[in-house]
Design an enzyme around this catalytic site. Structure first.
Site, PDB file in Angstrom:
ATOM      1  N   ASP A 543     -46.005 -92.941  40.062  1.00 50.19           N
ATOM      2  CA  ASP A 543     -47.512 -91.954  40.270  1.00 50.19           C
ATOM      3  C   ASP A 543     -46.565 -91.261  41.140  1.00 50.19           C
ATOM      4  O   ASP A 543     -46.665 -90.929  42.178  1.00 50.19           O
ATOM      5  CB  ASP A 543     -47.978 -93.517  40.257  1.00 50.19           C
ATOM      6  CG  ASP A 543     -47.078 -94.055  41.905  1.00 50.19           C
ATOM      7  OD1 ASP A 543     -46.399 -93.838  41.984  1.00 50.19           O
ATOM      8  OD2 ASP A 543     -48.402 -93.816  42.699  1.00 50.19           O
ATOM      9  N   GLU A 544     -47.579 -90.208  40.736  1.00 54.07           N
ATOM     10  CA  GLU A 544     -48.732 -89.208  41.061  1.00 54.07           C
ATOM     11  C   GLU A 544     -47.806 -88.026  41.887  1.00 54.07           C
ATOM     12  O   GLU A 544     -47.480 -87.568  42.795  1.00 54.07           O
ATOM     13  CB  GLU A 544     -49.378 -89.437  42.479  1.00 54.07           C
ATOM     14  CG  GLU A 544     -50.599 -90.548  41.898  1.00 54.07           C
ATOM     15  CD  GLU A 544     -51.820 -90.592  42.974  1.00 54.07           C
ATOM     16  OE1 GLU A 544     -52.761 -91.424  42.874  1.00 54.07           O
ATOM     17  OE2 GLU A 544     -50.926 -91.163  44.005  1.00 54.07           O
TER      18      GLU A 544
END
Length: 892
Positions: A543-544
């Site tokens: 993620d991210e």
């Protein structure tokens, strides 16, 4: 003689220098000791809508041109502080954009760590006076828990010390955080309702207490079919006899413990509970299925498999009332889980959680038939598992302290302050982890380890840099580079979601990164093998991996046509992660990836090969980690499972279909419903992050439709408290599972983790196990909106919730007491009407108490109470065992 004189002179100079250094350190230490003890710090959130009150937030570079104003005060309770050789380090989850006192400046260090220090215009902090420092920060701060504790003073080489009134591990920050008052809204468009006693009373008003006899025999989570008999069985002192021949001794021991916890003996002379496995008795063949009959002659369980036996016995335990544990109703039940994946994720990277807290969580999960434990073991702020041959991961990466060189430990984050003696530091030893996996295995819970990458990897990266330097210093260059996770040529200017720089992103273009991943996976796989639960799923994270300054809320300061409502920054100096890494530029030039932004998904594919080579056939990932992959067949593992975590009201109700239609199994993990680090209610006193939801309470989670996401637009609101419209425009093959998440940025203690988890986890377990008859089936192009469409049978939903709320209040909370769980007690609703106090509670059966003498004496509320005009009335709820109380509020 000359040599002798030279030696004397050299020794004298060294002595003088050391004396000078000692005196300097002594003087510096005096500054630190004085300031940390004399200063009384206060933090007051003044304005969460500064953009509409004269502040040019866009010019300050605020995301979405949104900023807040805070007044920081330093009250000096002693003599004047004249030294300018000092700095106060503090944790702030919002970026500081401006300081409006020219005697002071604030510098961002990394992550949430900031430094306040004097400027050349600094005069002093006068004796017995207050210095005011107005600051402007990004976004808003609408909860007291946004403010982090342990502000600390440093000076030259002195030992840092925490300012006394900020030194706390708890959520009670009132010693230095002033009440928010009216500053509880994100913006003028925030239409949420503040939960005061009066508003809470209104919210609880429809809940009705059900006679305990009508709750007899009800099982949580709700079974597929249930018939409760009229008879009851009274157990004698011999309790129950568990004849569970197909169950392991470890699992049988768990069930025995659960009976004794409820004060029911387990002996061969007790009431017989017989269990057997017969796969042919189940048409669908779903793991965990069971059939249960309780008669005066004994209880019989026929199960599809061992987990079905376990769940069948847990259903017997479920019907027991702590107030009369010897009485068991007769009943007949047929049951099977709704989802194969019924999960819970715990983040131990941000703030460490003890092994005991993890074991307690696993035990509670097993009681409510949850079967997947997603174990988040690393993040930017900490590495939490021992890996043989890589000692730096735990000796350095699991520890936070004030070391600006970051050679001994990671820099402090999230309220950990300058020391390593709190939840900012800690790790699970190899033996701890094996014990946890064994404990889970006995409870039919699969442990899914997650080492987050390529983003959220700062703890690993910095640990391997410490290793690199150690080996380079001893001339072992080849070994030093073996597990290095950064490209030394990379000068990319990037900022992560948590405000770290490029040291947060593991480089996906290095062979050493892959070697590191293989080492970690293989070592954790060995631990699972020793625990006799081979890894079947590895969580990649993913993620991210982005630079937030390219987000939609910013715009380039140099563009001719500027958009209102966006922060102005110089995007020409910003880079995507790895943009200036020579290794990654070569990848793009050779066509290995289309562009730099595709590197996270490329790395996910590469790691899937490593996972497969370690004999693991399933990879799990946060959905944004695979967004640039063609589909699930792009990966080496047999299955790819995504935790889908888009907010529904921002389009998640439809974007979920994209992943399902690409062949990924989808675990519904939406933050606006099942993130248990969000607050319980809209109130500044309730801790939790709120970027996705202003509240996720038990009722909202219970009302969640995880297998028809558009439906939720008919039963809930968006973050601003407004209705939203939802329609799925693609085919939906169905969810693989449901998972709750606990991120621990501001959950510092084990007790706070329990507070945030329970009793909300019961609502999650209910929705993961049982599909209610008010949940509609997904239908492409069907639109939902609260107040406009009426596909959901609201009466059925209410009846279902009302019974569930009564079961919690009248039965389940007492069981949590018996298990020593520090669950959240709800604050009652109350109001003064016609001179009388009227009160209610979200869980009928839970005791309400009131006081009219500022809490010196408490009385049980049993009905309307006459109150004299002008009297302040205090209310609270009390746990069934009378050992704990809720937060106290005043009824006005």
């Amino acid at each position: 003689m000359k040599k002798f004189k030279s030696a004397i002179i050299a020794t004298s100079i060294a002595t003088l220098l050391s004396m000078g250094t000692a005196q300097s350190v002594s003087a510096s230490q005096k500054v630190v000791d004085t300031m940390s003890s004399q200063l009384h710090l206060n933090y007051q959130i003044v304005d969460n809508d500064a953009a509409n009150h004269g502040v040019d937030c866009a010019a300050l570079g605020a995301d979405w041109a949104s900023c807040n104003k805070v007044t920081l005060t330093l009250k000096n309770t002693g003599p004047a502080i004249t030294s300018n050789d000092w700095a106060i380090y503090f944790h702030n989850i919002r970026m500081i954009l401006a300081v409006n006192n020219d005697q002071f400046k604030i510098t961002h260090v990394t992550g949430d760590l900031h430094k306040l220090e004097p400027t050349e215009k600094f005069k002093n902090i006068p004796a017995n006076a207050v210095v005011t420092i107005p600051i402007t920060g990004e976004y808003w701060q609408i909860s007291e828990s946004d403010v982090m504790p342990r502000w600390y003073v440093t000076s030259s080489n002195a030992e840092p010390k925490v300012i006394a009134n900020t030194d706390t591990d708890s959520d009670n920050l009132s010693a230095f955080v002033k009440p928010l008052g009216e500053q509880w809204k994100i913006s003028p468009n925030d239409h949420n309702i503040l939960m005061t006693p009066e508003n809470r009373y209104q919210r609880n008003k429809d809940i009705q207490e059900i006679n305990g006899e009508l709750l007899k025999g009800q099982i949580l989570p709700t079974p597929s079919k249930l018939t409760v008999g009229k008879e009851t069985i009274t157990l004698n002192e011999n309790g129950v006899n568990l004849v569970l021949n197909n169950l392991s001794l470890e699992s049988k021991s768990v069930l025995e413990k659960h009976f004794t916890e409820l004060k029911i003996a387990v002996s061969s002379k007790g009431f017989n509970i017989n269990a057997s496995i017969d796969k042919n008795a189940f048409e669908k063949g779903v793991k965990g299925s069971y059939k249960l009959d309780i008669t005066p002659q004994g209880a019989t369980i026929v199960a599809f498999d061992e987990s079905g036996i376990f769940y069948g016995v847990e259903s017997i335990l479920s019907v027991i009332d702590v107030k009369k544990p010897q009485v068991i109703p007769t009943l007949s039940a047929e049951d099977a889980p709704r989802f194969e994946y019924r999960g819970m994720m715990l983040d131990t990277g941000r703030n460490f959680k003890s092994k005991e807290a993890v074991l307690q969580l696993l035990d509670m999960m097993s009681k409510y038939k949850m079967n997947k434990f997603h174990f988040h073991l690393s993040d930017d702020e900490g590495w939490r598992i021992e890996i043989p041959d890589l000692p730096e991961l735990t000796e350095f990466g699991s520890k936070r302290c004030h070391d600006l060189s970051e050679t001994k430990c990671l820099l402090p984050q999230l309220g950990s302050g300058p020391y390593s003696n709190n939840s900012g530091s800690g790790y699970f030893t190899r033996n701890d982890y094996i014990e946890i996996v064994k404990y889970a295995n006995a409870r039919f819970i699969e442990v899914i380890p997650e080492i987050d990458m390529p983003a959220h990897a700062r703890a690993a990266i910095m640990s391997m840099e410490v290793r690199y330097q150690r080996l380079m210093n001893s001339g072992q260059e080849q070994q030093a580079n073996e597990y290095r996770l950064v490209d030394p040529t990379d000068t990319s200017n990037t900022t992560t979601v948590q405000f770290y720089n490029r040291q947060s992103y593991l480089n996906p273009c290095l062979d050493s990164s892959k070697k590191f991943v293989n080492k970690v996976i293989s070592e954790i796989a060995k631990m699972h093998a020793e625990a006799k639960q081979p890894i079947s799923t590895w969580h990649f994270g993913g993620d991210e991996a982005k630079n937030i300054h390219f987000g939609n809320g910013y715009q380039d300061i140099n563009v001719a046509q500027k958009e209102a409502g966006k922060g102005l920054i110089d995007q020409s100096i910003e880079d995507h992660p790895w943009a200036k890494s020579q290794a990654c530029q070569t990848f793009v030039q050779k066509g290995v990836v289309k562009n730099i932004e595709h590197l996270p998904s490329y790395f996910a594919v590469e790691v899937s090969k490593i996972i497969k080579n370690n004999g693991i056939n399933r990879m799990q990932v946060w959905q944004d980690g695979v967004k640039f992959a063609t589909n699930a067949k792009s990966f080496a593992t047999d299955e790819v499972i995504v935790n889908f975590w888009d907010n529904l009201y921002w389009g998640g109700y439809d974007s979920v279909n994209e992943f399902a239609n690409k062949g990924y199994k989808v675990i519904v993990s939406n933050p606006d419903y099942v993130y248990l680090d969000m607050p319980y209610e809209v109130n500044p006193k309730e801790s939790g992050y709120y970027w996705a939801a202003r509240f996720n309470d038990e009722r909202k989670i219970f009302s969640f439709a995880p297998d028809n996401l558009p439906q939720n637009a008919e039963t809930s609101f968006d973050r601003n408290g407004d209705v939203f419209t939802a329609k799925g425009t693609m085919d939906w093959p169905g969810a693989y599972g449901l998972s709750a998440q606990i991120w621990t940025e501001n959950i510092r203690t084990d007790d706070k983790m329990a507070y945030m988890a329970y009793p909300r986890l019961l609502s999650v377990a209910e929705r993961a196990w049982h599909k209610a008859d008010w949940e509609t089936n997904y239908q492409k192009d069907r639109q939902f909106q609260q107040g406009e469409t009426h596909y959901v049978d609201q009466q059925k939903l209410f009846n279902d919730w009302n019974q569930f709320a009564n079961l919690i209040g009248q039965r389940e909370l007492a069981k949590l007491d018996a298990a020593s769980i520090n669950y959240r007690l709800p604050v009652p609703g109350a109001k003064i009407e016609n001179g009388k106090l009227i009160a209610n509670i979200v869980f009928p059966g839970l005791s309400i108490e009131y006081s009219i003498d500022k809490g010196n004496q408490w009385q049980r509320y049993q009905g309307p109470i006459a109150i004299k005009k002008g009297e302040n009335v205090f209310i609270r709820s009390v746990s069934p065992n009378k050992q704990r109380t809720s937060r106290i509020e005043i009824v006005k």
